[in-house]
Motif scaffolding. Structure first.
Motif, PDB file in Angstrom:
ATOM      1  N   ILE B 296      -6.700  -5.425  -3.489  1.00 53.66           N
ATOM      2  CA  ILE B 296      -5.706  -6.602  -2.475  1.00 53.66           C
ATOM      3  C   ILE B 296      -7.107  -7.340  -1.466  1.00 53.66           C
ATOM      4  O   ILE B 296      -6.916  -8.261  -1.321  1.00 53.66           O
ATOM      5  CB  ILE B 296      -4.816  -5.963  -1.158  1.00 53.66           C
ATOM      6  CG1 ILE B 296      -4.430  -5.066  -1.680  1.00 53.66           C
ATOM      7  CG2 ILE B 296      -4.319  -6.113  -0.055  1.00 53.66           C
ATOM      8  CD1 ILE B 296      -2.700  -4.499  -1.077  1.00 53.66           C
ATOM      9  N   LYS B 297      -8.386  -6.401  -0.850  1.00 53.26           N
ATOM     10  CA  LYS B 297      -8.938  -6.463   0.015  1.00 53.26           C
ATOM     11  C   LYS B 297      -9.891  -8.156  -1.131  1.00 53.26           C
ATOM     12  O   LYS B 297     -10.039  -9.532  -0.387  1.00 53.26           O
ATOM     13  CB  LYS B 297      -9.842  -5.507   0.006  1.00 53.26           C
ATOM     14  CG  LYS B 297     -11.044  -5.691   1.118  1.00 53.26           C
ATOM     15  CD  LYS B 297     -11.892  -4.712   1.462  1.00 53.26           C
ATOM     16  CE  LYS B 297     -13.421  -5.153   1.800  1.00 53.26           C
ATOM     17  NZ  LYS B 297     -14.289  -4.793   1.455  1.00 53.26           N
ATOM     18  N   ILE B 300      -8.154 -10.805  -1.050  1.00 51.78           N
ATOM     19  CA  ILE B 300      -7.842 -11.710   0.424  1.00 51.78           C
ATOM     20  C   ILE B 300      -9.256 -12.054   0.217  1.00 51.78           C
ATOM     21  O   ILE B 300      -9.428 -13.183   1.070  1.00 51.78           O
ATOM     22  CB  ILE B 300      -7.734 -10.596   1.597  1.00 51.78           C
ATOM     23  CG1 ILE B 300      -6.306 -10.075   1.198  1.00 51.78           C
ATOM     24  CG2 ILE B 300      -8.264 -11.264   3.132  1.00 51.78           C
ATOM     25  CD1 ILE B 300      -5.854  -9.286   2.640  1.00 51.78           C
ATOM     26  N   SER B 304     -10.130 -15.972   1.073  1.00 48.79           N
ATOM     27  CA  SER B 304     -10.153 -16.780   2.491  1.00 48.79           C
ATOM     28  C   SER B 304     -11.249 -17.394   2.309  1.00 48.79           C
ATOM     29  O   SER B 304     -11.510 -18.672   3.133  1.00 48.79           O
ATOM     30  CB  SER B 304     -10.914 -15.515   3.642  1.00 48.79           C
ATOM     31  OG  SER B 304      -9.468 -14.566   3.167  1.00 48.79           O
ATOM     32  N   LEU B 374      -4.231 -17.001   8.196  1.00 47.77           N
ATOM     33  CA  LEU B 374      -4.468 -15.106   7.821  1.00 47.77           C
ATOM     34  C   LEU B 374      -3.582 -15.085   6.908  1.00 47.77           C
ATOM     35  O   LEU B 374      -3.531 -13.723   5.765  1.00 47.77           O
ATOM     36  CB  LEU B 374      -5.519 -14.953   9.632  1.00 47.77           C
ATOM     37  CG  LEU B 374      -6.378 -14.824   9.010  1.00 47.77           C
ATOM     38  CD1 LEU B 374      -6.933 -14.145  10.790  1.00 47.77           C
ATOM     39  CD2 LEU B 374      -7.046 -13.675   8.505  1.00 47.77           C
ATOM     40  N   ILE B 375      -2.372 -14.561   8.060  1.00 45.70           N
ATOM     41  CA  ILE B 375      -0.676 -13.827   7.854  1.00 45.70           C
ATOM     42  C   ILE B 375      -0.547 -14.356   6.768  1.00 45.70           C
ATOM     43  O   ILE B 375      -0.408 -13.125   5.503  1.00 45.70           O
ATOM     44  CB  ILE B 375      -0.106 -13.736   9.017  1.00 45.70           C
ATOM     45  CG1 ILE B 375      -0.917 -13.186   9.704  1.00 45.70           C
ATOM     46  CG2 ILE B 375       1.664 -12.867   8.342  1.00 45.70           C
ATOM     47  CD1 ILE B 375       0.132 -12.708  11.165  1.00 45.70           C
ATOM     48  N   TRP B 378      -3.011 -12.985   3.430  1.00 46.51           N
ATOM     49  CA  TRP B 378      -2.411 -11.213   3.323  1.00 46.51           C
ATOM     50  C   TRP B 378      -1.521 -11.630   2.201  1.00 46.51           C
ATOM     51  O   TRP B 378      -1.327 -10.845   1.562  1.00 46.51           O
ATOM     52  CB  TRP B 378      -2.356 -10.462   4.485  1.00 46.51           C
ATOM     53  CG  TRP B 378      -1.718  -9.754   4.935  1.00 46.51           C
ATOM     54  CD1 TRP B 378      -2.566  -8.524   3.503  1.00 46.51           C
ATOM     55  CD2 TRP B 378      -0.473  -8.720   4.844  1.00 46.51           C
ATOM     56  NE1 TRP B 378      -2.014  -7.636   4.373  1.00 46.51           N
ATOM     57  CE2 TRP B 378      -0.313  -7.699   5.380  1.00 46.51           C
ATOM     58  CE3 TRP B 378       0.129  -9.919   5.357  1.00 46.51           C
ATOM     59  CZ2 TRP B 378       0.649  -6.601   4.970  1.00 46.51           C
ATOM     60  CZ3 TRP B 378       1.523  -8.868   5.536  1.00 46.51           C
ATOM     61  CH2 TRP B 378       1.666  -7.665   5.859  1.00 46.51           C
ATOM     62  N   VAL B 382      -0.979  -9.488  -0.972  1.00 42.17           N
ATOM     63  CA  VAL B 382      -0.263  -7.620  -0.993  1.00 42.17           C
ATOM     64  C   VAL B 382       0.956  -8.118  -2.356  1.00 42.17           C
ATOM     65  O   VAL B 382       1.937  -7.315  -2.125  1.00 42.17           O
ATOM     66  CB  VAL B 382       0.287  -7.458  -0.064  1.00 42.17           C
ATOM     67  CG1 VAL B 382      -0.763  -7.109   0.925  1.00 42.17           C
ATOM     68  CG2 VAL B 382       1.204  -7.492   0.661  1.00 42.17           C
ATOM     69  N   GLU B 384       3.835  -7.890  -5.448  1.00 39.52           N
ATOM     70  CA  GLU B 384       2.868  -6.371  -6.228  1.00 39.52           C
ATOM     71  C   GLU B 384       3.903  -7.205  -7.557  1.00 39.52           C
ATOM     72  O   GLU B 384       3.915  -8.550  -7.532  1.00 39.52           O
ATOM     73  CB  GLU B 384       4.389  -5.586  -6.449  1.00 39.52           C
ATOM     74  CG  GLU B 384       4.284  -4.456  -5.261  1.00 39.52           C
ATOM     75  CD  GLU B 384       3.086  -3.357  -5.131  1.00 39.52           C
ATOM     76  OE1 GLU B 384       2.530  -3.071  -5.746  1.00 39.52           O
ATOM     77  OE2 GLU B 384       2.780  -3.296  -4.213  1.00 39.52           O
TER      78      GLU B 384
END
Lengths: 325, 390
Positions: B296-297, B300, B304, B374-375, B378, B382, B384
């Motif tokens: 996930i990182k 992101i 970003s 940001l949200i 994210w 995430v 699936e």
């Protein structure tokens, strides 16, 4: 209405801090949930949700750190600029001392950056482990940092609303310089003892870090931080300004002195940050060689820049600004 | 993760999905362009004022009765010269002249025997011109005044009314350069005696007296000496003037910025919605990355970086367009917010941008943009893989 609130920089600063405080609120609530419900061994949907949320906390914290660092520099630059509006002020020192909140605010800002940096380091090593070994610890770090950020936001508002532009403030030479014979140094030190302590503590801290002595490192780094501040303001700073009566931690941040203050204070704070982070992480049995090295290098850079100014002055003029008795 | 192939993929996806980002980039560019234009104008005016203020004397002594500015007896200047620590005492003559109910000009009298004034005057008139300037009753006018006079059929000379009602014909000797127009657009410079006649001062009277105090430490002491020189004396310092100007332009720029925050908040809302309603293609793309083993990182980080690129690109484009609009095209329309008066329309703004202005724009924009996305970013990250691909 307070005329400061129509200053462009103040508006943008307060707006940005408000946005960041809102983001902090999100991660604060999430971190509290982690502390209460985190169970890595569980396979429930809720745990899965928490694991996903952990990624958001991480992202926001990285964002917060970057912007808080940028905003700290911006804040210092802004208050320096406000000295045009605030009567009596010649640089940021006068403006920051315009009320009781200013210095506390600056101090809290520096601690907040430390908290967020600590989180980023802990998070990095947490993700390297297979089962999030530092998860609870980093959640506590973020909760503490968030509380500090809320405090900082309160101080931000209180500070700017309480600057009275009709009352003259003191300039830096009145705050730090002409104290009519009173000794501003702590523990009744004189300049000579201050310098002896400065270099002794520096060598002591570096050796303690090198020998990986946690207790000694903490003690010496903390003491060095205090003594370094006084040494820069009351001794090394005068060589930056090349004037024995000019004692100010803020003026060196100005263009006239090539913004050298940012490098001086930056290397000191980050040197101390990394030193303390090394101590904290070693308590969790992580021996972070690179962090330790970064701390030693930055503190050395700090001492080198300060010494350079004195040496440079001496080589050019053949005398020191003041006799060190 | 941040290796060459990651950046290759990042640039590839950025160009491939360029269409997806065009609307956001354009919108952001317009928002930054608007903000930067306003800040450039107010910054440029402040810069010109600051430059001018640096040339101003340290103190001005005036006489005020009630709220009125009353002429000073020029003998006071001799008393001021006797105070230790004071240098360069200048007697100044100036006043407003109203052509009609809307148009006025600022008349300034120059004493060419005065060393300081004649030094400053060298920039305006060449040495050989000074003699012919003094030999006839003539004046040097700012561009705004000149345009007004020309449009009212006075291209060569103007007939002033003195306060006594008599006519006084004064020749136009020269027109001032438009570069200094912020100060000189509605300015008329003439010899001091002539100026006294037009603004209605007697021979031994002056409007105020300017002086310098070279030693900064002596300023407060000398100030109190000046204040006790005669009854109803008013002493103004350079710092007071700086504060007044700073507050005035802060007020105009600040009021705009407060209203502008509404625009920024709307932009944030649009961005939030745009990123929340990520299309299925975008979700599938992320799902493929996740299925290929990305964490996930990593997703992101990629997303970003995309946002940061948009921020950087629109920031550069917006500030550049702002520069072109303000300093090359002369900022039509917007300039009038800051300079309302009729003459000042002819003012050319001196190109000046400082780091603080650019940082201010960047911080405001970057904080808003990145906080808003940001949200949603994210949330996409995430998702699936099974859910998105199914």
């Amino acid at each position: 209405m307070n005329s400061l609130f129509l200053n462009n920089q103040v508006i943008v600063y307060i707006f940005s801090e408000t946005v960041l405080a809102l983001l902090t609120l999100i991660i604060f609530v999430m971190a509290l949930k982690f502390i209460r419900y985190w169970d890595f061994n569980s396979f429930s949907n809720f745990q899965l949700k928490l694991e996903k949320e952990a990624n958001l906390v991480m992202t926001i914290a990285t964002f917060l750190f970057t912007l808080k660092l940028l905003l700290l520099i911006y804040f210092v630059y802004t208050i320096d600029n406000l000295s045009l509006i605030v009567p009596g002020a010649m640089c940021g020192a006068g403006v920051i001392s315009a009320n009781d909140y200013g210095m506390t605010l600056l101090f809290v800002k520096i601690i907040v950056i430390f908290g967020l940096l600590l989180f980023l380091v802990v998070n990095h090593y947490d993700l390297l482990g297979k089962n999030y070994p530092l998860f609870r610890f980093k959640s506590w770090v973020i909760v503490t940092a968030a509380l500090l950020i809320f405090g900082e936001f309160y101080l931000d508002i209180s500070y700017f609303t309480n600057i009275d532009t009709s009352v003259p403030v003191s300039c830096c030479s009145a705050l730090f310089g002409n104290l009519e014979g009173a000794n501003p140094l702590p523990f009744g030190l004189d300049i000579k003892m201050l310098l002896v302590l400065f270099f002794t503590l520096y060598f002591g801290a570096v050796v303690a870090l090198y020998l990986e002595s946690r207790l000694l490192s903490t003690l010496l780094l903390a003491l060095f931080g205090v003594i370094a501040y006084y040494s820069v303001v009351y001794f090394f700073g005068t060589y930056v300004y090349e004037l024995p009566t000019h004692k100010c931690p803020f003026c060196m941040l100005q263009k006239e002195y090539n913004y050298i203050g940012y490098l001086i204070w930056g290397s000191l704070f980050f040197g101390l940050y990394f030193g303390f982070i090394w101590v904290i992480m070693s308590l969790r049995s992580y021996k972070l060689e690179r962090i330790k090295l970064a701390s030693i290098l930055l503190l050395t850079l700090f001492v080198a820049i300060n010494s350079f100014y004195v040496a440079n002055y001496y080589l050019h003029n053949g005398v020191l600004l003041e006799n060190i008795k | 993760m941040l290796n060459n192939s990651f950046f290759y993929l990042f640039t590839l996806s950025l160009f491939k999905n360029a269409k997806r980002y065009i609307s956001i980039t354009l919108l952001s560019t317009v928002v930054i362009f608007l903000l930067s234009s306003v800040l450039y104008i107010s910054g440029s005016i402040k810069y010109s004022l600051q430059k001018q203020l640096n040339l101003e004397p340290d103190f001005i002594v005036q006489k005020r009765v009630g709220t009125r500015l009353v002429p000073l007896d020029d003998a006071i200047a001799d008393k001021i010269v006797d105070i230790y620590g004071i240098s360069e005492v200048t007697k100044r003559v100036y006043g407003s002249y109203f052509f009609d109910k809307e148009h006025s000009a600022q008349i300034v009298g120059i004493d060419l025997l005065d060393e300081q004034a004649s030094k400053a005057f060298q920039n305006i008139l060449r040495k050989e011109e000074i003699k012919s300037f003094l030999s006839s009753e003539s004046m040097i006018v700012g561009e705004g005044v000149f345009n007004y006079l020309k449009s009212h059929f006075y291209p060569k000379a103007y007939n002033f009314f003195t306060p006594g009602g008599k006519l006084k014909k004064v020749k136009i000797f020269k027109v001032l350069d438009s570069k200094s127009a912020l100060f000189s657009a509605n300015l008329i410079i003439m010899p001091q005696d002539l100026a006294k006649e037009i603004v209605g001062l007697k021979e031994n009277q002056v409007t105020d007296i300017a002086l310098n105090v070279p030693n900064v430490d002596e300023q407060s002491n000398i100030r109190s000496k000046l204040e006790s020189l005669f009854f109803s004396a008013r002493v103004y310092s350079k710092k007071q003037m700086q504060e007044a100007y700073e507050n005035l332009y802060n007020y105009k720029g600040g009021l705009f910025l407060v209203l502008y925050l509404v625009v920024i908040a709307t932009l944030a809302l649009i961005l939030y919605l745009r990123y929340t309603l990520a299309n299925s293609l975008e979700k599938k793309e992320v799902a493929i990355f996740r299925a290929l083993g990305w964490s996930i990182k990593d997703v992101i980080t990629l997303k970003s970086l995309e946002s940061i690129s948009i921020v950087a690109f629109s920031f550069l484009l917006g500030t550049l367009l702002g520069y072109i609009y303000v300093f090359m095209l002369g900022s039509p329309l917007l300039k009038n917010i800051f300079l309302g008066r009729a003459y000042e329309a002819s003012i050319t703004l001196i190109p000046h941008i400082d780091w603080l202005t650019l940082t201010t724009i960047f911080i405001l924009y970057a904080t808003t943009f990145l906080s808003a996305v940001l949200i949603p970013v994210w949330r996409v990250a995430v998702t699936e893989p099974k859910e998105a691909l199914g």
